[in-house]
Write a protein that holds these residues in place. Structure first.
Motif, short mmCIF file in Angstrom:
data_model
loop_
_atom_site.label_atom_id
_atom_site.label_comp_id
_atom_site.label_asym_id
_atom_site.label_seq_id
_atom_site.Cartn_x
_atom_site.Cartn_y
_atom_site.Cartn_z
N LYS A 816 17.15 -5.52 24.24
CA LYS A 816 16.84 -6.92 24.59
C LYS A 816 16.93 -7.81 23.36
N TRP A 817 16.41 -7.33 22.25
CA TRP A 817 16.48 -8.12 21.01
C TRP A 817 17.92 -8.31 20.59
N PHE A 818 18.70 -7.26 20.67
CA PHE A 818 20.10 -7.34 20.25
C PHE A 818 20.88 -8.33 21.09
N THR A 819 20.70 -8.31 22.39
CA THR A 819 21.48 -9.23 23.24
C THR A 819 21.17 -10.68 22.92
N LEU A 820 19.97 -10.95 22.43
CA LEU A 820 19.61 -12.32 22.07
C LEU A 820 20.07 -12.70 20.66
N ASN A 821 20.24 -11.71 19.81
CA ASN A 821 20.50 -11.98 18.38
C ASN A 821 21.81 -11.39 17.87
N HIS A 822 22.69 -10.95 18.76
CA HIS A 822 23.87 -10.21 18.31
C HIS A 822 24.80 -11.05 17.44
N GLU A 823 24.90 -12.34 17.72
CA GLU A 823 25.80 -13.17 16.92
C GLU A 823 25.34 -13.24 15.47
N GLN A 824 24.04 -13.43 15.27
CA GLN A 824 23.51 -13.49 13.91
C GLN A 824 23.63 -12.13 13.23
N LEU A 825 23.38 -11.07 14.00
CA LEU A 825 23.46 -9.73 13.43
C LEU A 825 24.88 -9.41 12.98
N ILE A 826 25.87 -9.73 13.81
CA ILE A 826 27.27 -9.48 13.47
C ILE A 826 27.69 -10.33 12.29
N LYS A 827 27.25 -11.58 12.27
CA LYS A 827 27.61 -12.46 11.16
C LYS A 827 27.07 -11.91 9.85
N ARG A 828 25.88 -11.37 9.88
CA ARG A 828 25.26 -10.88 8.64
C ARG A 828 25.84 -9.53 8.21
N SER A 829 26.06 -8.65 9.16
CA SER A 829 26.51 -7.30 8.80
C SER A 829 28.02 -7.21 8.66
N GLY A 830 28.75 -8.16 9.25
CA GLY A 830 30.20 -8.16 9.16
C GLY A 830 30.85 -7.55 10.38
N GLU A 831 32.00 -8.09 10.74
CA GLU A 831 32.68 -7.62 11.94
C GLU A 831 33.17 -6.19 11.80
N THR A 832 33.41 -5.74 10.57
CA THR A 832 33.93 -4.38 10.40
C THR A 832 32.87 -3.32 10.69
N SER A 833 31.62 -3.72 10.89
CA SER A 833 30.58 -2.78 11.28
C SER A 833 30.61 -2.52 12.78
N GLY A 834 31.54 -3.15 13.49
CA GLY A 834 31.57 -3.09 14.93
C GLY A 834 31.66 -1.69 15.51
#
Length: 896
Positions: A816-834
């Motif tokens: 639930k937390w991830f679905t609300l914050n995934h954009e910020q998480l991806i921006k911070r960790s980088g797209e290559t962590s996908g």
């Protein structure tokens, strides 16, 4: 007339030449995979101007290139670079205007337009540019330690394009000559020795470094900051290397003393590796750098090996796991100096040649220099771990074709590292250690400072062993197809001889949609009992669907172990009567084979052949082993039962009672504090048992003992900081997790505040694990939000979130937390962590609904996240397999 004729012929020749040049000019589109080979780099000179206090740096890349044909453009890599000027000079020193343009931003592909068609030949291209310091630990990035900024590089796999424009592929190996212009109060290091220093105006100085050996772009490295530089013991000359080699430690300011233990162990590792390869350490120095934040565990840059700081900064209070990990990882990275740095794969489908070899050599060197570390068992555990992933239909091959950048990122996984190492170990046994080494030495010598493929290695091994194509096909069968072989065995007496019948197919878990029909060339080795209590070993290459093996001296009552020494990368399924005899003789097996037996139990359970009752029956026999790895081998399956199968109080009481009986006396015997002179293995066993019993089984007496340590650790000392050293360093993570769960908000408040003034890496990891273990909703939410806070380093985010999923509120709250914050998480960790993201936030899921929601959420993100497609497929498949296994279980089995 004659003059006119000469002019006409000359004009015609020029016209034809120009026509041919124009006709030969490539007419292509931006290459999203490999660059074309009609433009080749010959050498680089890289000049960087770096001030860690700024937000960006500038540089120039001078690249000597060869055009193999006439061209009006060339392709290269560059990402997030602001190129302000390009100059191209030919062999006559004539300058040609050129222009840099981004061609494919997402893939980091650019073109240099030459403005005219230039003939084939050699040119020098100079690109002047600036770039921001990367925020996702790639390329040239900036981090802080105790408030001071540091600049570090990480180029693997394809992040050199963030650092400088160039040909960012492993097949392009050239010399690199670096210079670093830095403020005079900053320390700068690079791959090679510094050879010159020039003072500049306004407090700057320019440091020049020796040219490297031919390297691919992903091995270029430098670092700038207020580093402590500590001289280590020089590495003495050997029969393979005529010169001494300097050794240094590079640590954040004030931490130099703590890097000395890592330096002390390095000369022995280097000389042991030289003796194996028969080839002297090929670079001019060894620097080991402790990075304040780092995406990987370590990186094998020649001459400047970079590590996560907790592996380098050690003292008497360091966790035993970090001390042992320091040696193991150092051995791994230094093994790369030969496999990877001296000989490099030409493309990423052969990255296993780097990582599998380093993993395998790490075990070999560790076993030689620290036999008490039992690297042989670690290698087997690694193979067993890889088999879990290798059972998936969506799994990669060892040599997986690379179809895009995402495939490159996901190639750094357990298949490449642990499966690859296990396959090497298996075929070393098959060929013999001396023969195998002879082949490896030949391979290194033949391809030194160049590139080589898997086929080159297999060819060298075949030549050294004198084996025919049957060997080559056997080894390639493990490299070029995915999956784990399952060898089915039945012993029978035929004409007075004991005959072992063998069948092979692919191992598939319960619920798998895969096809079991698959063939490998499997070196099957069997240990069995003979009269008088002795044991013999027999080996055969099983490369057909069925085969048989005569066991000389065996009888109808003999036990046998289908994977002698656990050296084979395969699972086995024995006839029930045969398995019963083996189980009854378990104590007669070496601990290596007891690990293989434990894997057979896990594999049988995962396949649906064994139920929970069978696991619970086998666990006590293994738990009594004096060997830590064997005693704890079934804990992951017990954790699975606790998490996914326990549905009633009676089931929980049964599992709790069994865990208490098996493991609590051992933990109580070890005690909760370190004992003078105790082995690292005792410390590691204590930590494993305490974590399982306190956080998974939740035994009150264990939690009480750990809470007492957690409470002491949360008390402030005279300096106003937490007294984290008051807890056993090996138990600090678990103690803080228990304290967070028991004390709630006060503990969370204290730990969050402690993050801002704690720089010691092992303590930070423990704090983050403790915060992630919070179970009260509000506190768990606060902890997860820290993953988006600069207080938590980018490389620490996964520790916090994984703890929240496993020991904290659980996967539902994290999702639930991830679905609300995934954009910020991806921006911070980088797209290559996908590629790793689906498992991080949805691992351990075990229902159809979780699989469906995971798929629905990630599908729209796949184009944005390189590698996420494979990561999603594997996490979803594991979820569905878990669901099938859970539904298969008989609730009564846990009560037997």
């Amino acid at each position: 007339m004659c003059t006119t004729r000469r002019f006409t012929l000359a004009a015609l020749a020029l016209s034809i030449s120009s026509f041919n040049a124009a006709a030969a000019t490539p007419n292509d589109t931006a290459p999203l995979g490999k660059l074309p080979r009609w433009a080749l780099p010959l050498a680089y000179q890289l000049d960087f101007r770096v001030d860690p206090r700024q937000s960006e740096y500038s540089g120039s890349a001078t690249i000597d290139i060869e055009l193999k044909q006439a061209a009006d453009h060339l392709w290269l890599h560059g990402q997030d670079l602001s190129v302000v000027k390009v100059t191209l000079t030919d062999s006559k020193n004539q300058a040609h205007a050129a222009q840099y343009k981004v061609a494919a931003q997402k893939e980091g592909v650019a073109t240099v337009e030459l403005g005219q068609t230039l003939p084939a030949g050699r040119y020098r291209m100079v690109l002047e540019y600036s770039a921001p310091f990367n925020q996702q630990l790639e390329g040239v990035y900036k981090v802080s330690s105790q408030g001071a900024p540091y600049v570090i590089t990480q180029m693997e796999a394809i992040s050199a394009r963030y650092a400088f424009p160039g040909f960012d592929e492993p097949s392009f190996k050239t010399p690199f000559t670096l210079s670093l212009t830095v403020p005079e109060n900053q320390v700068a290091v690079a791959n090679t020795r510094q050879v010159a220093e020039q003072k500049l105006e306004q407090g700057w100085r320019k440091l020049s470094f020796a040219a490297t050996k031919p390297l691919p772009t992903y091995l270029v490295a430098f670092a700038v900051g207020p580093w402590d530089v500590v001289d280590g013991p020089q590495i003495p000359a050997t029969q393979w290397r005529a010169r001494t080699t300097p050794l240094r430690g590079i640590a954040p300011h004030g931490e130099g003393e703590r890097i000395k233990p890592a330096l002390a162990q390095t000369p022995a590792i280097i000389t042991a590796l030289e003796d194996y390869f028969g080839f002297g350490y090929p670079f001019d120095k060894v620097d080991l750098l402790a990075a304040p934040d780092f995406a990987a565990g370590a990186m094998e840059n020649p001459g400047l090996v970079t590590f996560r700081d907790y592996l380098m900064l050690l003292d008497a209070n360091s966790p035993a796991n970090n001390v042992r990990g320091s040696f193991n990882v150092t051995a791994h990275e230094l093994a790369h100096q030969w496999f990877g740095d001296t000989v490099t794969m030409p493309w990423w489908d052969d990255i296993w040649l780097n990582e599998a070899f380093a993993t395998w050599m790490q075990a070999k060197i560790t076993q030689q220099l620290h036999p008490e570390y039992r690297a042989d068992l670690e290698l087997i555990n690694g193979a067993n771990y890889a088999m879990q992933s290798d059972s998936l239909v969506s799994v990669r091959k060892i040599r997986q074709p690379i179809t895009g950048n995402g495939d490159i990122e996901t190639a750094f996984d357990g298949i490449t590292y642990q499966k690859g190492a296990a396959v090497l170990n298996m075929f070393e046994r098959y060929l013999g250690a001396d023969t195998f080494r002879q082949g490896v030495r030949s391979h290194i010598k033949q391809h030194q400072f160049a590139n080589a493929t898997a086929d080159d290695l297999v060819s060298a091994l075949a030549k050294a062993s004198g084996k025919d194509q049957r060997f080559s096909k056997a080894m390639q069968s493990f490299l070029d197809q995915a999956g784990v072989p399952l060898v089915e065995t039945t012993l029978s007496m035929e004409n007075g001889k004991a005959v072992l019948h063998l069948k092979q197919q692919r191992y598939l878990p319960l619920g798998s949609a895969g096809d079991a029909k698959r063939l490998w060339g499997i070196p099957v080795c069997v240990r069995y009992s003979v009269a008088g209590g002795d044991a013999k070993t027999q080996c055969e290459l099983l490369d057909q669907a069925q085969g048989k093996m005569v066991l000389p001296g065996a009888t109808a009552s003999s036990w046998y172990m289908p994977n002698a020494d656990a050296a084979g990368y395969y699972r086995f399924d024995m006839a029930r009567v045969d398995l019963a005899r083996l189980t009854g003789s378990l104590t007669q097996l070496p601990d290596t084979e007891q690990l293989a037996y434990a894997d057979a139990i896990n594999a049988g359970f995962g396949r649906g052949d064994l139920d929970a009752a069978a696991v619970l029956a086998a666990a006590p026999q293994l738990a009594q082993s004096a060997t830590r790895e064997v005693a704890t081998a079934l804990i992951p399956t017990l954790k699975w039962l606790e998490k996914h199968e326990v549905r009633s109080d009676a089931q929980r009481e049964r599992l709790t009672a069994l865990a208490r009986k098996m493991y609590l006396p051992r933990l109580q015997q070890l005690g909760y504090q370190r004992r003078a002179g105790e082995s690292q293995d005792d410390a590691l066993l204590r930590a494993a048992l305490a974590q399982f019993l306190a956080l998974d089984i939740k035994l009150p007496e264990v939690r009480k003992a750990l809470l007492a340590q957690g409470d002491k650790a949360l008390e402030k000392n005279a300096d106003g900081k937490l007294d984290l050293a008051a807890a056993n360093p090996d138990l600090l993570r678990t103690a803080l997790s228990v304290a967070t769960q028991e004390q709630g908000t006060p503990a969370v408040d204290v730990l969050i505040k402690a993050l801002s003034n704690t720089s010691e890496p092992a303590q930070r990891m423990a704090i983050l694990s403790g915060l992630g273990a919070a179970t009260a909703s509000a506190n768990a939410q606060r902890a997860r939000n820290l993953a988006l806070d600069p207080l938590v380093k980018v490389g620490e985010m996964s520790t916090l979130l994984r703890a929240s999923r496993e020991d904290g509120e659980g996967r539902e709250a994290l999702w639930k937390w991830f679905t609300l914050n995934h954009e910020q998480l991806i921006k911070r960790s980088g797209e290559t962590s996908g590629g790793r993201l689906p498992d991080l936030v949805a691992g351990d899921s075990c229902s159809q609904s979780e699989a469906d929601r995971m798929n629905s959420f990630f599908q729209p993100l796949l184009k944005q996240l390189p590698g996420a497609e494979r990561g999603l497929a594997q996490t979803r498949e594991k979820t569905l397999l878990c669901t099938a296994l859970r539904e298969k279980q008989d609730p009564a089995a846990l009560l037997h």
